[in-house]
Design an enzyme around this catalytic site. Structure first.
Site, PDB file in Angstrom:
ATOM      1  N   HIS A   1       0.818  -1.215   0.000  1.00  0.00           N
ATOM      2  CA  HIS A   1       0.000   0.000   0.000  1.00  0.00           C
ATOM      3  C   HIS A   1       0.857   1.272   0.000  1.00  0.00           C
ATOM      4  O   HIS A   1       0.363   2.340  -0.327  1.00  0.00           O
ATOM      5  CB  HIS A   1      -1.081  -0.023   1.097  1.00  0.00           C
ATOM      6  CG  HIS A   1      -0.630   0.318   2.481  1.00  0.00           C
ATOM      7  ND1 HIS A   1      -0.332  -0.622   3.439  1.00  0.00           N
ATOM      8  CD2 HIS A   1      -0.462   1.515   3.095  1.00  0.00           C
ATOM      9  CE1 HIS A   1      -0.003  -0.023   4.566  1.00  0.00           C
ATOM     10  NE2 HIS A   1      -0.074   1.269   4.389  1.00  0.00           N
TER      11      HIS A   1
ATOM     12  N   ASP B   1       1.254  -7.683   2.449  1.00  0.00           N
ATOM     13  CA  ASP B   1       1.316  -6.252   2.124  1.00  0.00           C
ATOM     14  C   ASP B   1       2.767  -5.783   1.954  1.00  0.00           C
ATOM     15  O   ASP B   1       3.299  -5.061   2.791  1.00  0.00           O
ATOM     16  CB  ASP B   1       0.607  -5.464   3.238  1.00  0.00           C
ATOM     17  CG  ASP B   1       0.309  -4.030   2.829  1.00  0.00           C
ATOM     18  OD1 ASP B   1       0.884  -3.551   1.836  1.00  0.00           O
ATOM     19  OD2 ASP B   1      -0.504  -3.383   3.511  1.00  0.00           O
TER      20      ASP B   1
ATOM     21  N   SER C   1       3.869   2.295   8.468  1.00  0.00           N
ATOM     22  CA  SER C   1       3.681   1.312   7.410  1.00  0.00           C
ATOM     23  C   SER C   1       4.991   1.101   6.690  1.00  0.00           C
ATOM     24  O   SER C   1       5.671   2.061   6.323  1.00  0.00           O
ATOM     25  CB  SER C   1       2.641   1.798   6.417  1.00  0.00           C
ATOM     26  OG  SER C   1       1.382   1.444   6.877  1.00  0.00           O
TER      27      SER C   1
HETATM   28  N1  ARG Z   1      -4.898   0.585   7.722  1.00  0.00           N
HETATM   29  C1  ARG Z   1      -3.644   0.687   7.061  1.00  0.00           C
HETATM   30  C2  ARG Z   1      -3.101   2.109   7.182  1.00  0.00           C
HETATM   31  O1  ARG Z   1      -3.604   2.872   7.942  1.00  0.00           O
HETATM   32  C3  ARG Z   1      -3.689   0.217   5.650  1.00  0.00           C
HETATM   33  C4  ARG Z   1      -4.396   1.115   4.693  1.00  0.00           C
HETATM   34  C5  ARG Z   1      -4.357   0.674   3.265  1.00  0.00           C
HETATM   35  N2  ARG Z   1      -5.285  -0.408   3.016  1.00  0.00           N
HETATM   36  C6  ARG Z   1      -6.623  -0.280   2.767  1.00  0.00           C
HETATM   37  N3  ARG Z   1      -7.349  -1.346   2.627  1.00  0.00           N
HETATM   38  N4  ARG Z   1      -7.222   0.885   2.666  1.00  0.00           N
HETATM   39  O2  ARG Z   1      -2.597   2.786   6.359  1.00  0.00           O
HETATM   40  N1  GLU Z   2      -1.420   1.438   7.608  1.00  0.00           N
HETATM   41  C1  GLU Z   2      -0.770   2.457   8.365  1.00  0.00           C
HETATM   42  C2  GLU Z   2       0.218   3.252   7.513  1.00  0.00           C
HETATM   43  O1  GLU Z   2       0.039   3.391   6.331  1.00  0.00           O
HETATM   44  C3  GLU Z   2      -0.123   1.837   9.544  1.00  0.00           C
HETATM   45  C4  GLU Z   2      -1.176   1.429  10.439  1.00  0.00           C
HETATM   46  C5  GLU Z   2      -1.289   2.326  11.631  1.00  0.00           C
HETATM   47  O2  GLU Z   2      -1.896   3.399  11.557  1.00  0.00           O
HETATM   48  O3  GLU Z   2      -0.722   1.896  12.642  1.00  0.00           O
HETATM   49  O4  GLU Z   2       1.160   3.828   8.005  1.00  0.00           O
END
Ligand code: ARG
Ligand code: GLU
Length: 731
Positions: A84, A220, A652
């Site tokens: 991502h 990921d 991330s």
């Molecule tokens: N929750 C993760 C973060 O905050 C992954 C986000 C990307 N993935 C998604 N399905 N939107 O960035």
């Molecule tokens: N998915 C998050 C990012 O893009 C990390 C997840 C979180 O917020 O801890 O940095």
């Protein structure tokens, strides 16, 4: 005596950041954390994690594109980050014929790697406290804006001087709300090439449904490579550049993780707000976020309904959906988690203890006696305007697609009034962007969104300082607003008759500009934005200046009043280390979630043809034949695991390291129940989610056949660790 003991214990329990809470400044680890980390299992020293004079793990940690983290895993600049995080680069190289997002991409030699314009990879060279230099010349007579200006001038002067002396990129960042300033020197590489990415059905497996959820089964990750000039220094993209040879690259450990293992995450966490007063946590969790959640809820429902029935809508709105749902889901988890862990009550209790301590000494009472009350009052004073701002952000900025699009005509309209001879070229440029707009826009969806959201916005803004269109709308009944919206869409020339509009833009741009300028869509969009910028933002920013100041005083007071407590600064996109343990958690009564997931779990979620849970045939084959090579674990293929590291957005792609500082995983998310760690960490339910590095290696080698990349890495497998473990199970 007995009372005293109870009070001390209580104090310990509530004041002491738990061992696992915190995002620590790397150069202070030796002083603040090393002993505890070693107690918890760390087998190396703080100096091996961060050193300026010797190579250290720090030299392998990369700020990727400014928003994510990545790590160097070979002497030839090989860089690992999340799928991502590399998403927009992978997407930018994708076409209908060569859809790398869908099918994955693997360079089978360095010649096949793909250039990414604008992508940067920055490595920290050193960090240094420059608080005294930044504060120099401040005096007590200055008001807040004079103070701010003086500080900014000092910062610019220091950076200028430093930049003349050395080739690094310098910045100076406030910590603890301006109680401390740290100079950061970085080397920023500009030639970063795409090496490999799995198909989205692996890299984004589970997509939005599984986002923020444990147990998780997403691979990921994506792989890049840093290139440097022949001198191994940053250089603009050139075919003559060579793979960067870092001062340090991570060893990749294939032992896997076990419950109770020490684990740490090294990266660039973006933002946390751990030191807010309890009332502002309440404002966020119970006032702002519920409003924002409700708005996004409506929008997501509209999108979901369409996306489920139309492939075309799905393609158009998938990325908007992902963007909107990410924070939406996090906020819901955050609010539940705060309630569940009694986060606000815990803060209130802490504040009472703070006040008792302040009042126990007259000098503290004089200096800090009113700080917390002032701060709380400022936050509550800000609440009405802040809530209105959020309504604009959610509805005007994210919600209604048209309202952002209409800004693109602003220049055309302004120049048309000035009789600009360049008008035609401005119009042509606008029209060039039109296909892209239509690619991710469906009037039916947007009209429905406006019907749902505009009345909410109109109801939420106060009567003060409204301009014409907004004033008019405020006087309408709900029914009249809906009539207004239908008419707004029907009258909009580029939706009603795109061909006619294109012709007008090319032949008579001035007339086109006039038509747009007179449309309700344009007037409304511009007025909503101007109201935000000229009315709401100033209301909030004058208070923000004071809030910053009082937050700073509050932090100063906390550190003075509780000298034995270790404080860590809020995340601010600077390099930090978090540490914890691989450990399960209890999301609710009677439920324990284990620390690891396996490929068998991926298969359990598999839904052929589904856009979130489909799988590539090759993976099914590998699963059937159990062809896991050296990456499997007792006949099973590990996929993800969790630990109690305190992480946030920006982490991330951060490496998860074992007690020896070797790479065992790749951070990419947090478990939903504990997302309130951005406001209030609780080690009982806060868990970060990582891909097991063995799954990464398996996909690269067995799935993609790019084993030459694995050959480039330093794989380690500690035999003695296994023996020890067997000893304990077979005494
Ligand atoms: N929750 C993760 C973060 O905050 C992954 C986000 C990307 N993935 C998604 N399905 N939107 O960035
Ligand atoms: N998915 C998050 C990012 O893009 C990390 C997840 C979180 O917020 O801890 O940095």
């Amino acid at each position: 005596m007995k009372n005293r003991i109870i009070i001390c214990l209580l104090a310990l329990f509530t004041f002491q950041a738990t061992a696992k809470e915190g995002m620590w400044i790397p150069y202070l680890l030796g002083q603040l954390n090393q002993a505890e980390m070693q107690e918890m299992g760390l087998e190396i020293t703080a100096d091996q994690i961060y050193s300026v004079n010797n190579s250290s793990i720090k030299d392998a940690i990369v700020h990727f594109g400014g928003g994510c983290t990545a790590e160097l895993i070979s002497s030839k600049g090989l860089l690992l980050t999340n799928h991502h995080c590399g998403y927009s680069q992978i997407q930018s190289h994708s076409t209908v014929e060569k859809n790398f997002l869908k099918n994955g991409f693997w360079a089978m030699s360095s010649k096949e790697e793909l250039q990414n314009k604008g992508l940067t990879a920055a490595i920290v060279k050193f960090m240094k406290d420059v608080t005294n230099e930044v504060m120099e010349g401040l005096d007590d007579d200055m008001n807040l804006s004079e103070r701010g200006e003086h500080i900014q001038n000092n910062i610019q002067a220091i950076i200028k001087l430093r930049s003349e002396e050395s080739p690094f990129d310098f910045s100076i960042v406030p910590f603890f709300y301006g109680n401390q300033y740290i100079l950061i020197a970085k080397e920023t590489f500009k030639d970063v090439r795409l090496v490999g990415a799995p198909p989205s059905s692996i890299g984004k497996f589970g997509a939005d449904t599984d986002n923020w959820v444990w147990p998780r089964h997403t691979g990921d990750f994506s792989i890049f490579r840093i290139y440097a000039g022949k001198d191994n220094k940053p250089a603009e993209y050139s075919e003559d550049n060579v793979p960067y040879n870092p001062n340090y690259h991570l060893k990749v450990n294939t032992n896997g993780v076990h419950d109770g293992d020490f684990n740490m995450v090294y990266g660039f966490p973006g933002t946390t707000q751990e030191y807010l007063p309890s009332n502002e946590v309440h404002n966020i969790a119970e006032v702002y976020n519920p409003a924002r959640i409700d708005i996004r809820d409506r929008l997501l429902k509209i999108l979901d309904k369409r996306m489920r029935t139309s492939e075309a809508s799905r393609l158009k709105y998938a990325s908007k959906y992902a963007r909107i749902s990410n924070s939406w889901k996090k906020w819901i988890g955050e609010r539940n988690g705060l309630n569940e862990s009694k986060g606000i009550e815990r803060k209130q209790k802490f504040e009472n203890e703070f006040l008792a301590a302040v009042n126990s000494k007259s000098s503290w009472r004089n200096e800090y006696g009113d700080v917390l009350d002032q701060l709380k009052k400022l936050y509550d004073d800000r609440r009405p305007a802040q809530l209105e701002r959020y309504h604009y952000i959610e509805i005007g900025y994210y919600g209604i697609g048209l309202s952002r699009h209409m800004f693109r005509y602003r220049k055309l309209i302004e120049e048309a009034e000035k009789e600009d001879p360049e008008l035609k070229s401005i119009a042509d440029k606008l029209m060039e962007g039109m296909p892209k707009f239509h690619e991710s826009y469906e009037p039916e969806i947007d009209r429905e969104a406006m019907h749902q959201l505009l009345p909410i916005y109109i109801a939420a803004i106060s009567d003060q300082d409204l301009t014409e269109e907004l004033k008019m709308l405020k006087s309408l009944s709900d029914e009249e607003i809906h009539i207004y919206i239908d008419k707004l869409f029907e009258d909009l020339i580029f939706l009603k008759d795109p061909k006619k509009f294109a012709k007008l833009m090319s032949k008579k741009p001035k007339k086109a500009a006039k038509k747009i300028a007179n449309s309700s869509a344009y007037k409304l969009s511009i007025e909503m934005y101007e109201h935000f910028r000229n009315v709401l933002n100033p209301r909030v920013s004058s208070l923000n200046e004071k809030i910053e100041f009082y937050q700073g005083r509050y932090l100063k007071a906390l550190r003075e009043v509780f000298p034995d407590k270790r404080f860590y600064p809020d995340a601010n996109s600077t390099l930090r280390l978090a540490y914890g343990k691989v450990e399960p958690y209890h999301p609710k009564d009677g439920v324990t979630l284990n620390t690891k997931t396996y490929l068998s779990g991926v298969m359990q979620k598999y839904v052929p043809g589904d856009y979130e849970f489909d799988l590539p045939a090759k993976l099914l084959e590998l699963y059937e034949s159990k062809d896991y090579g050296v990456y499997g674990d007792d006949g099973k293929m590990p996929v993800c695991f969790i630990a109690s590291n305190h992480t946030t957005g920006g982490n991330s792609g951060s490496p998860a390291l074992n007690s020896r500082g070797e790479l065992v995983g790749l951070n990419f998310d947090r478990a939903w129940e504990g997302t309130m760690s951005d406001l209030n960490y609780d080690e009982r339910i806060c868990r970060n989610i990582m891909v097991d590095v063995r799954y990464v290696l398996f996909i690269v080698d067995k799935f993609a056949g790019a084993g030459y990349l694995v050959d480039e890495m330093d794989l380690v497998h500690h035999v003695e660790a296994k023996v020890e473990e067997m000893d304990t199970t077979n005494p």
